[in-house]
Design a protein around this motif. Structure first.
Motif, PDB file in Angstrom:
ATOM      1  N   UNK A 111      88.539  45.876 -44.116  1.00 44.73           N
ATOM      2  CA  UNK A 111      89.439  47.001 -44.344  1.00 44.73           C
ATOM      3  C   UNK A 111      90.875  46.534 -44.160  1.00 44.73           C
ATOM      4  N   UNK A 112      91.792  47.180 -44.855  1.00 42.53           N
ATOM      5  CA  UNK A 112      93.214  46.891 -44.678  1.00 42.53           C
ATOM      6  C   UNK A 112      93.818  47.724 -43.545  1.00 42.53           C
ATOM      7  N   UNK A 113      92.998  48.559 -42.921  1.00 40.46           N
ATOM      8  CA  UNK A 113      93.454  49.442 -41.847  1.00 40.46           C
ATOM      9  C   UNK A 113      92.913  48.978 -40.499  1.00 40.46           C
ATOM     10  N   UNK A 114      93.812  48.693 -39.574  1.00 41.44           N
ATOM     11  CA  UNK A 114      93.398  48.288 -38.235  1.00 41.44           C
ATOM     12  C   UNK A 114      92.563  49.375 -37.570  1.00 41.44           C
ATOM     13  N   UNK A 115      92.862  50.619 -37.862  1.00 38.80           N
ATOM     14  CA  UNK A 115      92.122  51.734 -37.251  1.00 38.80           C
ATOM     15  C   UNK A 115      90.641  51.724 -37.611  1.00 38.80           C
ATOM     16  N   UNK A 116      90.258  51.026 -38.663  1.00 34.24           N
ATOM     17  CA  UNK A 116      88.856  50.950 -39.080  1.00 34.24           C
ATOM     18  C   UNK A 116      88.147  49.700 -38.544  1.00 34.24           C
ATOM     19  N   UNK A 117      88.894  48.840 -37.850  1.00 33.07           N
ATOM     20  CA  UNK A 117      88.311  47.597 -37.317  1.00 33.07           C
ATOM     21  C   UNK A 117      87.387  47.899 -36.147  1.00 33.07           C
ATOM     22  N   UNK A 118      86.417  47.029 -35.958  1.00 35.49           N
ATOM     23  CA  UNK A 118      85.536  47.150 -34.800  1.00 35.49           C
ATOM     24  C   UNK A 118      86.228  46.446 -33.627  1.00 35.49           C
ATOM     25  N   UNK A 119      86.266  47.123 -32.477  1.00 38.80           N
ATOM     26  CA  UNK A 119      86.827  46.552 -31.262  1.00 38.80           C
ATOM     27  C   UNK A 119      85.707  45.844 -30.520  1.00 38.80           C
ATOM     28  N   UNK A 120      85.820  44.550 -30.401  1.00 37.42           N
ATOM     29  CA  UNK A 120      84.766  43.733 -29.803  1.00 37.42           C
ATOM     30  C   UNK A 120      85.052  43.536 -28.323  1.00 37.42           C
ATOM     31  N   UNK A 121      84.098  43.910 -27.490  1.00 30.80           N
ATOM     32  CA  UNK A 121      84.301  43.830 -26.044  1.00 30.80           C
ATOM     33  C   UNK A 121      83.419  42.786 -25.374  1.00 30.80           C
ATOM     34  N   UNK A 122      82.496  42.197 -26.127  1.00 29.50           N
ATOM     35  CA  UNK A 122      81.609  41.165 -25.595  1.00 29.50           C
ATOM     36  C   UNK A 122      81.940  39.830 -26.254  1.00 29.50           C
ATOM     37  N   UNK A 123      82.169  38.809 -25.462  1.00 33.01           N
ATOM     38  CA  UNK A 123      82.573  37.513 -25.983  1.00 33.01           C
ATOM     39  C   UNK A 123      81.546  36.927 -26.949  1.00 33.01           C
TER      40      UNK A 123
END
Length: 100
Positions: A30-42
């Motif tokens: 996506x070109x939108x940061x708001x649609x990115x997945x936030x990864x919390x596990x290394x």
């Protein structure tokens, strides 16, 4: 002692258009940061980064960028470089800046 893992998003540039893109939870871009997945596990972040780096027909330069969860629950950048990439070039209004 290794540094503690902090939340990340996967970002790259679109191979043909050069736009900044972000990997979504479904593995799409996506070109939108708001649609990115936030990864919390290394481990998850590293595996998804390998997947992103293998998509050479779509992306170039995929990497993990520091982010945090914003007030609306969407990822927001924690470094000025990523904020700059998100909003686009600053020399004149075109692309994402012209749309806003």
């Amino acid at each position: 002692m290794p540094r503690a893992f902090t939340p990340k998003v996967i970002t790259a540039n679109h191979l043909l258009e050069g736009d900044v893109i972000y990997m979504t939870d479904s593995g799409e871009w996506s070109r939108e940061l708001s649609e990115a997945v936030l990864l919390t596990e290394q481990a998850d972040a590293e595996l998804r980064l390998i997947e992103a780096q293998q998509q050479t027909a779509v992306t170039v330069g995929a990497y993990l960028a520091d982010a945090k969860e914003g007030e609306d629950g969407k990822p927001v950048p924690t470094h000025f470089r990523e904020e700059f990439r998100r909003v686009g070039p600053s020399n004149y209004f075109h692309g994402k800046q012209a749309e806003a």
